[in-house]
Design an enzyme around this catalytic site. Structure first.
Site, PDB file in Angstrom:
ATOM      1  N   GLU A 175       8.262  -3.201   8.447  1.00  0.00           N
ATOM      2  CA  GLU A 175       9.181  -2.588   7.487  1.00  0.00           C
ATOM      3  C   GLU A 175      10.390  -2.026   8.232  1.00  0.00           C
ATOM      4  O   GLU A 175      10.236  -1.366   9.271  1.00  0.00           O
ATOM      5  CB  GLU A 175       8.442  -1.488   6.731  1.00  0.00           C
ATOM      6  CG  GLU A 175       9.129  -1.026   5.477  1.00  0.00           C
ATOM      7  CD  GLU A 175       8.239  -0.143   4.609  1.00  0.00           C
ATOM      8  OE1 GLU A 175       8.418  -0.144   3.391  1.00  0.00           O
ATOM      9  OE2 GLU A 175       7.357   0.547   5.165  1.00  0.00           O
ATOM     10  N   TYR A 222      14.702  11.615  -0.004  1.00  0.00           N
ATOM     11  CA  TYR A 222      13.684  12.662  -0.134  1.00  0.00           C
ATOM     12  C   TYR A 222      14.302  14.007  -0.500  1.00  0.00           C
ATOM     13  O   TYR A 222      13.723  14.791  -1.255  1.00  0.00           O
ATOM     14  CB  TYR A 222      12.875  12.782   1.159  1.00  0.00           C
ATOM     15  CG  TYR A 222      11.786  11.740   1.298  1.00  0.00           C
ATOM     16  CD1 TYR A 222      10.846  11.537   0.287  1.00  0.00           C
ATOM     17  CD2 TYR A 222      11.685  10.963   2.451  1.00  0.00           C
ATOM     18  CE1 TYR A 222       9.847  10.584   0.408  1.00  0.00           C
ATOM     19  CE2 TYR A 222      10.676  10.001   2.581  1.00  0.00           C
ATOM     20  CZ  TYR A 222       9.768   9.825   1.560  1.00  0.00           C
ATOM     21  OH  TYR A 222       8.779   8.872   1.689  1.00  0.00           O
ATOM     22  N   ALA A 267       1.877   6.001   4.164  1.00  0.00           N
ATOM     23  CA  ALA A 267       0.915   6.502   5.153  1.00  0.00           C
ATOM     24  C   ALA A 267      -0.510   5.997   4.932  1.00  0.00           C
ATOM     25  O   ALA A 267      -1.456   6.600   5.430  1.00  0.00           O
ATOM     26  CB  ALA A 267       0.924   8.039   5.188  1.00  0.00           C
ATOM     27  N   VAL A 268      -0.656   4.869   4.243  1.00  0.00           N
ATOM     28  CA  VAL A 268      -2.000   4.313   4.046  1.00  0.00           C
ATOM     29  C   VAL A 268      -2.539   3.686   5.328  1.00  0.00           C
ATOM     30  O   VAL A 268      -3.754   3.515   5.490  1.00  0.00           O
ATOM     31  CB  VAL A 268      -2.005   3.290   2.889  1.00  0.00           C
ATOM     32  CG1 VAL A 268      -1.368   1.965   3.320  1.00  0.00           C
ATOM     33  CG2 VAL A 268      -3.407   3.055   2.340  1.00  0.00           C
ATOM     34  N   GLY A 322       0.811  -1.197   0.000  1.00  0.00           N
ATOM     35  CA  GLY A 322       0.000   0.000   0.000  1.00  0.00           C
ATOM     36  C   GLY A 322       0.847   1.250   0.000  1.00  0.00           C
ATOM     37  O   GLY A 322       2.072   1.211   0.210  1.00  0.00           O
ATOM     38  N   ALA A 327       3.501  12.958  10.998  1.00  0.00           N
ATOM     39  CA  ALA A 327       4.576  13.958  11.068  1.00  0.00           C
ATOM     40  C   ALA A 327       5.973  13.357  11.173  1.00  0.00           C
ATOM     41  O   ALA A 327       6.779  13.772  12.016  1.00  0.00           O
ATOM     42  CB  ALA A 327       4.316  14.905  12.236  1.00  0.00           C
ATOM     43  N   ARG A 328       6.291  12.400  10.320  1.00  0.00           N
ATOM     44  CA  ARG A 328       7.653  11.869  10.258  1.00  0.00           C
ATOM     45  C   ARG A 328       8.536  12.932   9.601  1.00  0.00           C
ATOM     46  O   ARG A 328       8.222  13.409   8.504  1.00  0.00           O
ATOM     47  CB  ARG A 328       7.661  10.565   9.461  1.00  0.00           C
ATOM     48  CG  ARG A 328       8.993   9.837   9.445  1.00  0.00           C
ATOM     49  CD  ARG A 328       8.882   8.541   8.662  1.00  0.00           C
ATOM     50  NE  ARG A 328       8.157   7.518   9.399  1.00  0.00           N
ATOM     51  CZ  ARG A 328       7.719   6.387   8.859  1.00  0.00           C
ATOM     52  NH1 ARG A 328       7.897   6.142   7.564  1.00  0.00           N
ATOM     53  NH2 ARG A 328       7.067   5.498   9.594  1.00  0.00           N
ATOM     54  N   ARG A 333      14.777  -5.886   2.873  1.00  0.00           N
ATOM     55  CA  ARG A 333      13.547  -6.688   2.752  1.00  0.00           C
ATOM     56  C   ARG A 333      13.883  -8.154   2.450  1.00  0.00           C
ATOM     57  O   ARG A 333      13.245  -9.072   2.974  1.00  0.00           O
ATOM     58  CB  ARG A 333      12.662  -6.133   1.637  1.00  0.00           C
ATOM     59  CG  ARG A 333      12.161  -4.731   1.861  1.00  0.00           C
ATOM     60  CD  ARG A 333      11.170  -4.336   0.751  1.00  0.00           C
ATOM     61  NE  ARG A 333      11.023  -2.904   0.634  1.00  0.00           N
ATOM     62  CZ  ARG A 333      10.284  -2.150   1.441  1.00  0.00           C
ATOM     63  NH1 ARG A 333       9.639  -2.701   2.447  1.00  0.00           N
ATOM     64  NH2 ARG A 333      10.192  -0.842   1.238  1.00  0.00           N
ATOM     65  N   ARG A 363       5.271  -4.851   3.357  1.00  0.00           N
ATOM     66  CA  ARG A 363       5.858  -4.680   2.026  1.00  0.00           C
ATOM     67  C   ARG A 363       6.841  -5.829   1.723  1.00  0.00           C
ATOM     68  O   ARG A 363       7.143  -6.654   2.571  1.00  0.00           O
ATOM     69  CB  ARG A 363       6.528  -3.315   1.853  1.00  0.00           C
ATOM     70  CG  ARG A 363       5.541  -2.134   1.831  1.00  0.00           C
ATOM     71  CD  ARG A 363       6.031  -1.028   0.913  1.00  0.00           C
ATOM     72  NE  ARG A 363       5.096   0.094   0.906  1.00  0.00           N
ATOM     73  CZ  ARG A 363       5.296   1.247   1.538  1.00  0.00           C
ATOM     74  NH1 ARG A 363       6.407   1.424   2.247  1.00  0.00           N
ATOM     75  NH2 ARG A 363       4.410   2.218   1.452  1.00  0.00           N
ATOM     76  N   ASP A 398     -11.038   5.652   8.660  1.00  0.00           N
ATOM     77  CA  ASP A 398     -10.009   5.562   9.693  1.00  0.00           C
ATOM     78  C   ASP A 398     -10.342   4.396  10.627  1.00  0.00           C
ATOM     79  O   ASP A 398     -11.211   4.509  11.493  1.00  0.00           O
ATOM     80  CB  ASP A 398      -9.924   6.876  10.471  1.00  0.00           C
ATOM     81  CG  ASP A 398      -9.295   7.986   9.633  1.00  0.00           C
ATOM     82  OD1 ASP A 398      -8.364   7.679   8.875  1.00  0.00           O
ATOM     83  OD2 ASP A 398      -9.746   9.141   9.737  1.00  0.00           O
TER      84      ASP A 398
END
Length: 261
Positions: free
Chosen positions: A39, A69, A17-18, A14, A176-177, A87, A111, A224
């Site tokens: 993960e 990023y 942030a899903v 996904g 808020a990472r 992984r 994942r 949610d």
């Protein structure tokens, strides 16, 4: 056909942030006998040079998540190589003793090595952050390793957490990472499209026969579900039915020890 007692292996897939981490916790409460592998984000946030200790200089460590990023064209290949290897190590871990004693063991990975390629690395290439040479090299070693490892990294199915990119952005802002503060909606839209092409529309070209035939359970998580018990029950009921279906198709049933078989 796997041997009796072999683990059923699933991956949760996904968007960013899903709600994957929340979903993993929910699985842990509902199915405490399952083996859940989260993960390895912490590894990416603090890549440690070999032979160094916590007290070493800051130059001994690197926040690879932050680096990709900030400078995606510089760090995409490095990050995708490291994330895929982390992984791969997780998927190759031997079954824990506790799981070996479980009649119908289930492993769930947050994942997988497959989304690493068919969602994230693919998207970085299409966005121009991986150049054609890097993309060619990445695909070459990825295909070689996974073909050599075969069933050791094969998965029986995927749990695809599906939500609108706008909902993911809302959740991303909520958690808020620090590394993700620059993530924009268009990036989440790109990743959403990659997930849909691979897991729903099945238009992504994949290079492993077992992956093309793997079953996918699509779970709508736009609501949610973290504090909504009714929604949680619906999701867990679907997961339980999916696992039973996969086990009947992919794994032989264990004979009854009292039946004389």
């Amino acid at each position: 056909m796997r041997r009796c007692g072999a683990a059923l292996r699933l991956a949760i897939e996904g968007n960013i942030a899903v709600g994957k981490s929340t979903f993993v916790k929910l699985l842990g409460r509902t199915f405490p006998e399952w083996h859940l592998v989260t993960e390895p984000v912490a590894q990416w946030q603090k890549v440690q040079a070999p032979g160094t200790k916590e007290a070493s200089s800051p130059q001994s460590f690197g926040n690879l998540l932050q680096m990709i990023y900030q400078e995606p064209s510089r760090w995409s290949y490095t990050f995708q190589t490291y994330s895929c290897m982390s992984r791969l190590k997780a998927q190759l871990e031997p079954l824990a003793e506790r799981l070996l004693k479980t009649p119908e063991p289930v492993q769930v990975f947050e994942r997988s090595v497959y989304s690493d390629r068919y969602v994230f690395a693919k998207n970085l290439f299409e966005a121009g952050h991986l150049n054609p040479l890097e993309w060619t090299i990445y695909q070459d070693w990825h295909t070689f390793l996974l073909q050599e490892l075969g069933d050791r990294v094969a998965l029986h199915g995927f749990l695809y957490l599906q939500a609108a990119p706008e909902k993911c952005l809302e959740r991303l802002h909520r958690r808020a990472r620090s590394e993700e503060k620059g993530v924009q909606l268009d990036y989440l839209q790109q990743l959403h499209a990659q997930h849909e092409s691979w897991l729903v529309e099945k238009t992504t070209e994949v290079h492993f026969a077992n992956l093309r035939s793997a079953s996918v359970l699509v779970l709508d998580v736009n609501q949610d579900f973290e504090r909504d018990a009714a929604v949680q029950d619906v999701l867990m009921t679907k997961v339980e039915a999916f696992v039973k279906m996969l086990r009947s198709e992919a794994l032989p049933s264990c004979p009854n020890p009292h039946s004389g078989v």
